[in-house]
Design a protein around this motif. Structure first.
Motif, PDB file in Angstrom:
ATOM      1  N   LYS A 102       0.780  -1.300   0.165  1.00  0.00           N
ATOM      2  CA  LYS A 102      -0.241  -0.081  -0.080  1.00  0.00           C
ATOM      3  C   LYS A 102       1.345   1.358   0.032  1.00  0.00           C
ATOM      4  O   LYS A 102       0.138   2.364  -0.317  1.00  0.00           O
ATOM      5  CB  LYS A 102      -0.750  -0.544   1.013  1.00  0.00           C
ATOM      6  N   SER A 103       2.422   1.027   0.154  1.00  0.00           N
ATOM      7  CA  SER A 103       2.557   2.246   0.548  1.00  0.00           C
ATOM      8  C   SER A 103       3.768   2.274  -1.267  1.00  0.00           C
ATOM      9  O   SER A 103       4.236   3.953  -1.854  1.00  0.00           O
ATOM     10  CB  SER A 103       4.095   2.230   1.168  1.00  0.00           C
TER      11      SER A 103
ATOM     12  N   VAL B 290      17.183   9.333  -1.298  1.00  0.00           N
ATOM     13  CA  VAL B 290      15.556   9.857  -1.506  1.00  0.00           C
ATOM     14  C   VAL B 290      15.267  10.033  -0.730  1.00  0.00           C
ATOM     15  O   VAL B 290      13.922  11.220  -0.362  1.00  0.00           O
ATOM     16  CB  VAL B 290      14.991   8.678  -2.312  1.00  0.00           C
ATOM     17  N   LEU B 291      14.964   9.802   0.481  1.00  0.00           N
ATOM     18  CA  LEU B 291      14.270   9.692   1.511  1.00  0.00           C
ATOM     19  C   LEU B 291      14.408  11.630   1.965  1.00  0.00           C
ATOM     20  O   LEU B 291      13.413  12.330   2.116  1.00  0.00           O
ATOM     21  CB  LEU B 291      14.372   9.144   2.864  1.00  0.00           C
TER      22      LEU B 291
ATOM     23  N   PHE C 255       9.588   6.256   8.586  1.00  0.00           N
ATOM     24  CA  PHE C 255       9.194   6.894   7.655  1.00  0.00           C
ATOM     25  C   PHE C 255       8.083   7.180   7.352  1.00  0.00           C
ATOM     26  O   PHE C 255       7.652   6.049   7.478  1.00  0.00           O
ATOM     27  CB  PHE C 255      10.683   7.127   6.632  1.00  0.00           C
ATOM     28  N   LEU C 256       7.418   8.428   6.916  1.00  0.00           N
ATOM     29  CA  LEU C 256       6.699   8.497   5.596  1.00  0.00           C
ATOM     30  C   LEU C 256       6.368   9.135   4.407  1.00  0.00           C
ATOM     31  O   LEU C 256       7.760  10.356   5.104  1.00  0.00           O
ATOM     32  CB  LEU C 256       5.528   9.552   6.300  1.00  0.00           C
ATOM     33  N   TYR C 257       7.191   8.464   3.809  1.00  0.00           N
ATOM     34  CA  TYR C 257       7.249   9.349   2.484  1.00  0.00           C
ATOM     35  C   TYR C 257       6.283   9.566   1.458  1.00  0.00           C
ATOM     36  O   TYR C 257       6.003   7.791   1.560  1.00  0.00           O
ATOM     37  CB  TYR C 257       8.983   8.098   2.265  1.00  0.00           C
TER      38      TYR C 257
ATOM     39  N   PRO D 148       4.270   4.967   4.801  1.00  0.00           N
ATOM     40  CA  PRO D 148       5.138   4.146   6.149  1.00  0.00           C
ATOM     41  C   PRO D 148       6.327   3.393   5.250  1.00  0.00           C
ATOM     42  O   PRO D 148       5.893   2.556   4.480  1.00  0.00           O
ATOM     43  CB  PRO D 148       4.467   3.474   6.713  1.00  0.00           C
ATOM     44  N   ILE D 149       7.360   3.778   5.749  1.00  0.00           N
ATOM     45  CA  ILE D 149       8.782   2.346   5.418  1.00  0.00           C
ATOM     46  C   ILE D 149       9.379   2.582   6.161  1.00  0.00           C
ATOM     47  O   ILE D 149       9.876   3.748   7.055  1.00  0.00           O
ATOM     48  CB  ILE D 149       9.674   3.348   3.979  1.00  0.00           C
ATOM     49  N   LEU D 150       9.744   1.427   5.959  1.00  0.00           N
ATOM     50  CA  LEU D 150      10.443   1.081   7.455  1.00  0.00           C
ATOM     51  C   LEU D 150      11.848   0.729   7.501  1.00  0.00           C
ATOM     52  O   LEU D 150      12.112  -0.456   6.417  1.00  0.00           O
ATOM     53  CB  LEU D 150       9.715  -0.625   8.569  1.00  0.00           C
TER      54      LEU D 150
END
Length: 196
Positions: A103-104, A123-124, A168-170, A174-176
């Motif tokens: 979903k991310s 990128v982040l 992170f929220l990118y 959410p990305i872990l």
């Protein structure tokens, strides 16, 4: 608020970076763990030679139990898992494992599935809207899954390793990111507080 501790034989015990348990972390390691800046940038600045990213694995897989909780995923949900090494002069300094839920990977965040050997950190941190939601640290021991992946290249296996994971929220998704710090980085490369 999510509990800072998760117990599983295959996972380390995670704790908040500023918790009382963090006092057990050796000081040179803690300097790296608590640093809020881009790890890619810090390792690049500290490397006195060629820095590059080596992709060890990228594919679909399942998150570990505590990762499911942190990402608010249903049990056995599928994620894109990316495992890389940050190298200085060909020598691994950090083992990183990133989980990107299905979903991310929509909208602007879809580009994260096509990074190849491009550093995720670039990128982040290039996006001013990226938010660090949570930072946890842990001691990795031989019974933990990520420990073996991190030390696969080493001639001598250390008794323990320390690492951190950041939610992170990118692009609002959410990305872990899990980062395990290897002895080559902690013992030979100056910590973040000494880097220009």
């Amino acid at each position: 608020m999510t509990s800072p501790f998760y117990r599983s034989f295959s996972e380390p015990v995670w704790m908040d970076v500023h918790s009382l348990g963090a006092t057990a972390v050796p000081e040179p390691v803690y300097d790296w763990l608590k640093d809020p800046a881009s790890l890619t940038r810090r390792v690049t600045d500290a490397c006195d030679g060629e820095f590059r990213v080596r992709v060890r694995y990228q594919g679909w897989g399942k998150a570990l139990n505590s990762e499911n909780r942190l990402l608010s995923l249903r049990l056995r949900a599928t994620c894109l898992i990316r495992e890389v090494e940050l190298l200085c002069n060909g020598e691994p300094q950090v083992f990183a494992r990133t989980l990107m839920p299905v979903k991310s990977l929509r909208g602007a965040a879809r580009r994260l599935s096509h990074l190849r050997s491009k550093p995720l950190g670039k990128v982040l941190f290039a996006d001013p809207h990226t938010r660090r939601v949570q930072l946890q640290i842990a001691r990795f021991l031989p019974q933990h899954k990520s420990f073996h992946a991190a030390v696969a290249h080493l001639d001598e296996t250390p008794e323990e390793l320390w690492g951190r994971r950041t939610l992170f929220l990118y692009a609002g998704k959410p990305i872990l990111v899990n980062e395990v710090f290897l002895p080559t980085l902690v013992n030979r490369v100056p910590g973040p507080h000494r880097i220009r």
